[in-house]
Every structure is written in structure tokens, then in C-alpha cells.
Scaffold this motif. Sequence first.
Motif, PDB file in Angstrom:
ATOM      1  N   THR A  91       0.752  -1.162  -0.424  1.00 23.19           N
ATOM      2  CA  THR A  91       0.377   0.425   0.063  1.00 23.19           C
ATOM      3  C   THR A  91       0.734   1.492  -0.142  1.00 23.19           C
ATOM      4  O   THR A  91       0.779   2.099  -0.336  1.00 23.19           O
ATOM      5  N   THR A 231      -5.643   4.765   4.448  1.00 22.25           N
ATOM      6  CA  THR A 231      -6.678   3.068   4.161  1.00 22.25           C
ATOM      7  C   THR A 231      -7.583   3.490   5.318  1.00 22.25           C
ATOM      8  O   THR A 231      -7.730   3.776   6.571  1.00 22.25           O
ATOM      9  N   ASN A 258      -8.671  -1.043  -2.173  1.00 20.63           N
ATOM     10  CA  ASN A 258      -7.005  -0.894  -2.476  1.00 20.63           C
ATOM     11  C   ASN A 258      -6.488  -2.210  -2.932  1.00 20.63           C
ATOM     12  O   ASN A 258      -7.068  -3.421  -2.862  1.00 20.63           O
ATOM     13  N   TYR A 283      -9.058   2.916   0.160  1.00 22.94           N
ATOM     14  CA  TYR A 283      -7.770   4.507   0.193  1.00 22.94           C
ATOM     15  C   TYR A 283      -8.300   5.304  -0.406  1.00 22.94           C
ATOM     16  O   TYR A 283      -9.233   5.221  -1.252  1.00 22.94           O
TER      17      TYR A 283
END
Length: 297
Positions: A91, A231, A258, A283
Motif C-alpha cells: 500500500t 486506508t 485497494n 484508500y
Amino acid sequence: MVAIDRLVEWTVHTGDLPFPTAVWSRPAKDVRSWGDWLSMQGDLTARLEPVLSGKSMTDLWTNACRPRPEEAELRESVWRVCSEFLSRPLTIGLGVRMCRLDPCSRPLTVHLVGAGHNETLGARTTDLDELSHMFPGHQGVEVVMVGPEVVQGPIVRPPLRAFGPRGKVYISAYKGLYHEFWEELVERGEAARPDLVVGFHPGFHASQGLGEGWLPTLLLLRDYNIPSVFTMYSDMELQYSLQILQELEADIQATGPNPFSSQKPEQVQSCPNKDPCYCNAFYLYFRGLLDSTEDAH
């Protein structure tokens, strides 16, 4: 699945997980999902087998007072637990790509805000090394974990004033609120300004969230025009968070599911009657203040 995963997760703390991963054979921009990531890793059997047959797994089920699951169930559980661990560096890497930063052309500094037990309990200095696999040949990436719930450990060390070693991910940590960290270290030149700020499940959408230090942090990120990626567990949490940022007139650049969400299900407030949620499932990316002329238009 939730019950098995909660036990198997213990093998992260014994050091059995994550299993070793390979340097990416494709550019980061071409890896858009877990399927793409898995296709680069090849057959995982040889890497999963030592975990499944290891002493930690045997001890776990000996002491769990419940029957050991079938090997196929355990193999799936090990993958889900590992996906949550790897979801964090992937991420961060997604944020690097969204902001069009190039770690191979210059070193990068990432601040991980709101870091707590999930990121720092038993954390090792190698926990984000997947970023080096994602960006082979990078010039150095520093990740500073900042939060009032940071747990003492080997990563709790001063942030770098200058850039760290090439090709390495350097993790440091600061226990406290982000705006305090900024005033105490960043403004005094004791820590580098960030190229990117990332927050895993900041929770500022909750009624008490803004009162617990998030409002000054969000305003700081907005006013200093720092690319920021957060997130959320669910679409509902995402919508509430977007509403708050819109009220703060932050310039929201992108939102969505995501692609590297954790695959490990969690029960919502331990309630089996609600749909499970997943870490880093959604996200949002914002940067700076919304242009007033654009807003009027």
C-alpha cells in the motif's frame, strides 16, 4: 477462517512469517493486483512448507486446545495472514506510484502516521523490505512510524537527518502525535520532510477521532501540500472520512478499493452477524487545499 487466522497470526511474532518473497520481475506499474503479485512469486509450496511443518506451528496447535485444521486450510490461512503483513508495504508502494515518485532516481522519506500496535508490536527493521523487491535499485527509502501507541522495540530509533543506505528500507519510529513530531523534529531539521504520508485506518471519521489529535495533523498535511494516502476498513468508513476532508477543503485526488487489501477477514466488533471487514480495503489520496476557483466552478 477468522478463528484459524487469529491463531496462525502468532507465527508472525515467532518470525516464521512472512515467508521469503522474490524481487519483482515486472515494473511496479504493471502489478495491479494480488494475482499479478502471486504470478511473479511462482510456486509457493517450497516456502510455505517450512512454516506448516515447523516447530512453531506444531506448538501452536498443541497448546490451542483444539484440533489442528487440515493442511489445505492451514496453507490458505498462512497466505491470508501473510497478505495482511505484505499489504502494508504494498500500500505504501501504491502511494509512491500514485504520487508519481521515483525511488530509483532519488531517496524517499515516508511518514506513517497514526502507527500503533498493528504496525509496531514485535516490529522488525526488515518488516517493509518488500518495498526493495517492488523497486529494485532504489536509492533508499526511510519510513518513520509516528503515533501515540507506538510500541517499544528495535524500530524505535531516531529518524534520519540525511538519507540512508541505497537499496535499503530504513524504519524508525516516534511515540507521540504527528503534529508534535513535526514541531519537535521536522521543523528543527532533526528529521527529513516527507515525500509521502501514509496512514493505515486513521479512524478520524469516528466522533472522537478529530478530538484525539487528528484535526491538527490533517490541517498540517493540507497546508504543507503533502501527498497523503489513508486506508479504511469499509466503504462506509471511506465515505465518512471523505466528508470530513471535504469540509476541511482538502483536495481529494483519488479514492477506491485497494488492490492490495488484506485477504484476512476480521469480524466487525467481534459480531458474527455482520459481514467481515479487511485491513486496508479502501484508500483515499489527497494533497493540499482545494483550489477555490475550481471549487466555484
